[in-house]
Scaffold this motif. Structure first.
Motif, PDB file in Angstrom:
ATOM      1  N   LYS A 133       0.852  -1.184   0.000  1.00  0.00           N
ATOM      2  CA  LYS A 133       0.000   0.000   0.000  1.00  0.00           C
ATOM      3  C   LYS A 133       0.890   1.237   0.000  1.00  0.00           C
ATOM      4  CE  LYS A 133      -3.924  -2.281   0.458  1.00  0.00           C
ATOM      5  NZ  LYS A 133      -4.962  -2.270  -0.602  1.00  0.00           N
ATOM      6  N   LEU A 134       0.509   2.227  -0.808  1.00  0.00           N
ATOM      7  CA  LEU A 134       1.300   3.452  -0.914  1.00  0.00           C
ATOM      8  C   LEU A 134       0.412   4.648  -0.626  1.00  0.00           C
ATOM      9  CD1 LEU A 134       2.080   1.343  -3.467  1.00  0.00           C
ATOM     10  CD2 LEU A 134       3.968   2.952  -3.642  1.00  0.00           C
ATOM     11  N   ALA A 135       0.952   5.629   0.092  1.00  0.00           N
ATOM     12  CA  ALA A 135       0.157   6.812   0.417  1.00  0.00           C
ATOM     13  C   ALA A 135       1.042   8.020   0.655  1.00  0.00           C
ATOM     14  CB  ALA A 135      -0.692   6.560   1.665  1.00  0.00           C
ATOM     15  N   MET A 136       0.659   9.147   0.051  1.00  0.00           N
ATOM     16  CA  MET A 136       1.280  10.430   0.358  1.00  0.00           C
ATOM     17  C   MET A 136       0.322  11.118   1.324  1.00  0.00           C
ATOM     18  SD  MET A 136       4.027  12.059  -0.145  1.00  0.00           S
ATOM     19  CE  MET A 136       4.756  11.111  -1.492  1.00  0.00           C
ATOM     20  N   ASN A 137       0.349  10.646   2.578  1.00  0.00           N
ATOM     21  CA  ASN A 137      -0.747  10.926   3.512  1.00  0.00           C
ATOM     22  C   ASN A 137      -0.441  12.002   4.553  1.00  0.00           C
ATOM     23  OD1 ASN A 137       1.169   9.321   4.748  1.00  0.00           O
ATOM     24  ND2 ASN A 137      -0.286   7.891   5.646  1.00  0.00           N
ATOM     25  N   PHE A 138       0.424  12.946   4.222  1.00  0.00           N
ATOM     26  CA  PHE A 138       0.723  14.052   5.141  1.00  0.00           C
ATOM     27  C   PHE A 138      -0.534  14.868   5.461  1.00  0.00           C
ATOM     28  CE2 PHE A 138       4.764  13.118   3.115  1.00  0.00           C
ATOM     29  CZ  PHE A 138       5.718  13.353   4.092  1.00  0.00           C
ATOM     30  N   ILE A 139      -1.425  14.996   4.483  1.00  0.00           N
ATOM     31  CA  ILE A 139      -2.594  15.863   4.631  1.00  0.00           C
ATOM     32  C   ILE A 139      -3.463  15.433   5.804  1.00  0.00           C
ATOM     33  CG2 ILE A 139      -4.135  14.546   3.099  1.00  0.00           C
ATOM     34  CD1 ILE A 139      -3.757  18.375   2.963  1.00  0.00           C
ATOM     35  N   GLY A 140      -3.430  14.142   6.143  1.00  0.00           N
ATOM     36  CA  GLY A 140      -4.263  13.637   7.226  1.00  0.00           C
ATOM     37  C   GLY A 140      -3.900  14.190   8.585  1.00  0.00           C
ATOM     38  N   ILE A 141      -2.662  14.696   8.720  1.00  0.00           N
ATOM     39  CA  ILE A 141      -2.275  15.333   9.982  1.00  0.00           C
ATOM     40  C   ILE A 141      -1.912  16.801   9.749  1.00  0.00           C
ATOM     41  CG2 ILE A 141      -1.576  13.265  11.254  1.00  0.00           C
ATOM     42  CD1 ILE A 141       1.320  13.847  10.399  1.00  0.00           C
ATOM     43  N   GLY A 142      -2.488  17.381   8.708  1.00  0.00           N
ATOM     44  CA  GLY A 142      -2.343  18.814   8.485  1.00  0.00           C
ATOM     45  C   GLY A 142      -0.955  19.261   8.075  1.00  0.00           C
ATOM     46  N   LEU A 143      -0.201  18.383   7.408  1.00  0.00           N
ATOM     47  CA  LEU A 143       1.137  18.734   6.952  1.00  0.00           C
ATOM     48  C   LEU A 143       1.210  18.682   5.428  1.00  0.00           C
ATOM     49  CD1 LEU A 143       3.429  16.799   9.471  1.00  0.00           C
ATOM     50  CD2 LEU A 143       2.879  19.239   9.486  1.00  0.00           C
ATOM     51  N   ILE A 144       2.313  19.177   4.896  1.00  0.00           N
ATOM     52  CA  ILE A 144       2.588  19.045   3.466  1.00  0.00           C
ATOM     53  C   ILE A 144       3.635  17.940   3.284  1.00  0.00           C
ATOM     54  CG2 ILE A 144       2.049  21.452   2.925  1.00  0.00           C
ATOM     55  CD1 ILE A 144       5.131  21.960   2.869  1.00  0.00           C
ATOM     56  N   PRO A 145       3.689  17.323   2.097  1.00  0.00           N
ATOM     57  CA  PRO A 145       4.745  16.340   1.855  1.00  0.00           C
ATOM     58  C   PRO A 145       6.129  16.979   1.953  1.00  0.00           C
ATOM     59  CG  PRO A 145       3.016  16.126   0.222  1.00  0.00           C
ATOM     60  CD  PRO A 145       2.734  17.397   0.983  1.00  0.00           C
ATOM     61  N   MET A 238       3.380  24.737   8.821  1.00  0.00           N
ATOM     62  CA  MET A 238       2.254  23.816   9.004  1.00  0.00           C
ATOM     63  C   MET A 238       2.244  23.208  10.404  1.00  0.00           C
ATOM     64  SD  MET A 238       0.554  24.100   6.285  1.00  0.00           S
ATOM     65  CE  MET A 238       1.217  25.788   6.255  1.00  0.00           C
ATOM     66  N   ARG A 239       3.426  22.945  10.954  1.00  0.00           N
ATOM     67  CA  ARG A 239       3.501  22.362  12.307  1.00  0.00           C
ATOM     68  C   ARG A 239       2.923  23.296  13.363  1.00  0.00           C
ATOM     69  NH1 ARG A 239       7.166  18.228  13.660  1.00  0.00           N
ATOM     70  NH2 ARG A 239       7.741  19.355  15.546  1.00  0.00           N
ATOM     71  N   ARG A 240       2.831  24.586  13.035  1.00  0.00           N
ATOM     72  CA  ARG A 240       2.313  25.566  14.000  1.00  0.00           C
ATOM     73  C   ARG A 240       0.809  25.790  13.856  1.00  0.00           C
ATOM     74  NH1 ARG A 240       7.310  29.737  12.818  1.00  0.00           N
ATOM     75  NH2 ARG A 240       8.801  28.834  14.302  1.00  0.00           N
ATOM     76  N   THR A 241       0.172  25.114  12.894  1.00  0.00           N
ATOM     77  CA  THR A 241      -1.253  25.351  12.659  1.00  0.00           C
ATOM     78  C   THR A 241      -2.118  24.556  13.624  1.00  0.00           C
ATOM     79  OG1 THR A 241      -1.427  23.562  11.025  1.00  0.00           O
ATOM     80  CG2 THR A 241      -0.848  25.766  10.201  1.00  0.00           C
ATOM     81  N   PHE A 242      -3.343  25.048  13.813  1.00  0.00           N
ATOM     82  CA  PHE A 242      -4.335  24.307  14.603  1.00  0.00           C
ATOM     83  C   PHE A 242      -4.625  22.960  13.958  1.00  0.00           C
ATOM     84  CE2 PHE A 242      -8.647  22.808  15.083  1.00  0.00           C
ATOM     85  CZ  PHE A 242      -8.840  22.806  16.457  1.00  0.00           C
ATOM     86  N   ASP A 243      -4.762  22.953  12.635  1.00  0.00           N
ATOM     87  CA  ASP A 243      -5.131  21.723  11.942  1.00  0.00           C
ATOM     88  C   ASP A 243      -4.100  20.619  12.134  1.00  0.00           C
ATOM     89  OD1 ASP A 243      -7.542  22.681  11.067  1.00  0.00           O
ATOM     90  OD2 ASP A 243      -6.897  23.070   9.005  1.00  0.00           O
ATOM     91  N   HIS A 244      -2.818  20.974  12.172  1.00  0.00           N
ATOM     92  CA  HIS A 244      -1.806  19.947  12.415  1.00  0.00           C
ATOM     93  C   HIS A 244      -1.952  19.387  13.836  1.00  0.00           C
ATOM     94  CE1 HIS A 244       1.826  17.682  12.746  1.00  0.00           C
ATOM     95  NE2 HIS A 244       2.328  18.487  13.649  1.00  0.00           N
ATOM     96  N   GLN A 245      -2.109  20.273  14.802  1.00  0.00           N
ATOM     97  CA  GLN A 245      -2.263  19.806  16.181  1.00  0.00           C
ATOM     98  C   GLN A 245      -3.503  18.925  16.330  1.00  0.00           C
ATOM     99  OE1 GLN A 245       0.194  20.275  18.294  1.00  0.00           O
ATOM    100  NE2 GLN A 245       1.251  21.467  16.712  1.00  0.00           N
ATOM    101  N   PRO A 257     -10.247  13.572  12.338  1.00  0.00           N
ATOM    102  CA  PRO A 257      -9.928  14.947  12.746  1.00  0.00           C
ATOM    103  C   PRO A 257     -10.998  15.937  12.306  1.00  0.00           C
ATOM    104  CG  PRO A 257      -8.597  14.308  10.864  1.00  0.00           C
ATOM    105  CD  PRO A 257      -9.311  13.073  11.303  1.00  0.00           C
ATOM    106  N   LYS A 258     -11.119  17.031  13.075  1.00  0.00           N
ATOM    107  CA  LYS A 258     -12.060  18.092  12.729  1.00  0.00           C
ATOM    108  C   LYS A 258     -11.247  19.332  12.364  1.00  0.00           C
ATOM    109  CE  LYS A 258     -15.538  16.273  15.933  1.00  0.00           C
ATOM    110  NZ  LYS A 258     -16.324  16.518  17.171  1.00  0.00           N
ATOM    111  N   PHE A 259     -10.924  19.459  11.093  1.00  0.00           N
ATOM    112  CA  PHE A 259     -10.100  20.563  10.612  1.00  0.00           C
ATOM    113  C   PHE A 259     -10.948  21.828  10.448  1.00  0.00           C
ATOM    114  CE2 PHE A 259      -7.644  16.952   8.544  1.00  0.00           C
ATOM    115  CZ  PHE A 259      -6.635  16.959   9.505  1.00  0.00           C
TER     116      PHE A 259
END
Length: 262
Positions: A133-145, A238-245, A257-259
């Protein structure tokens, strides 16, 4: 002749003209922590100096190629002075693998996700087990690749499809990744297919192949370096955003998550 090099988190086996570099944190699905990243850089640079090795295989020990960046690093509240050196190590690893004067294959078993997939994409050829399985899944924790993923995805897929893969962040089967153009080969027998690809390459004028790789890598290096720098700066924001936290909390709590877009 076979030669073996072993460190705690990176194993290197040399057999004739082929070096196999194995990520070795099977209990953590080969998540990339700083020690492993530095170990990979060190071993790749060591291999690059050998005139006897023509092919490098990158793979993971156990049930995964690599599940991505180590979660402890994501959870830590790193300052700029602490965060940038980590990102610089990632950049050094990607540039080293992409530019190394050898033919490189990512042999993907199990999951290749996030930074793990970025690393796989830096190789010349990707073979994936049919069950992987392959995934560019940074978006799920509010980050960029990161790890140069913006560069590799845009090169392979074009801008529109690259954005779709990044923004969707969904888990893809090996067959879906092949159809998309993300990887070159899917197999039911990874070792057999890997040996066939290596055998085919070693019957060719390898130095001519490597020279072509070097010309393209030297030409593309400035763009890749720029992307890596942009990813580093962007990831810090991105690490400083609410969505990442919120994404991290949801991951830990095993909930959706509730972005809020901030």
């Amino acid at each position: 002749m076979s030669i073996n090099f072993v460190t705690d988190k990176v194993k290197v086996r040399v057999n004739g003209r082929v070096a196999t570099v194995e990520m070795n944190r099977p209990e953590a699905l080969n998540a990339l922590d700083l020690e492993m990243i530095k170990g990979l850089v060190s071993k790749l640079k060591e291999i690059s100096e050998s005139d006897d090795i023509d092919v490098i295989v990158l793979t993971g020990n156990g049930r995964a190629f690599s599940a991505g960046g180590d979660i402890k690093t994501m959870l830590s509240d790193l300052s700029e002075t602490e965060f940038f050196p980590v990102m610089d190590c990632i950049s050094e690893l990607v540039i080293t693998l992409y530019s190394i004067p050898k033919l490189t294959i990512s042999a993907v078993n199990g999951a290749a996700a996030g930074l793990g997939l970025s690393l796989a994409l830096a190789a010349d050829y990707i073979i994936a087990d049919s069950k992987s399985k392959l995934a560019m899944n940074f978006i799920g924790i509010g980050l960029i690749p990161d790890g140069g993923a913006h560069y590799f995805l845009e090169k392979k897929l074009g801008e529109l499809k690259a954005k779709q893969v990044i923004w969707d962040g969904k888990m893809m089967s090996a067959a879906e990744a092949l159809e998309l153009g993300l990887i070159q080969e899917v197999t039911d027998n990874l070792q057999e297919s890997l040996e066939a690809r290596i055998s085919d390459w070693l019957k060719r004028p390898v130095q001519a192949m490597i020279k072509t790789k070097k010309i393209l890598a030297d030409s593309n290096r400035p763009q890749l370096l720029k992307i890596l720098e942009l990813e580093k700066q962007g990831q810090l924001k991105m690490r400083r955003t609410f969505d990442h936290q919120e994404g991290i909390r949801a991951f830990i709590e095993k909930r959706t998550p509730k972005f809020i877009g901030k």
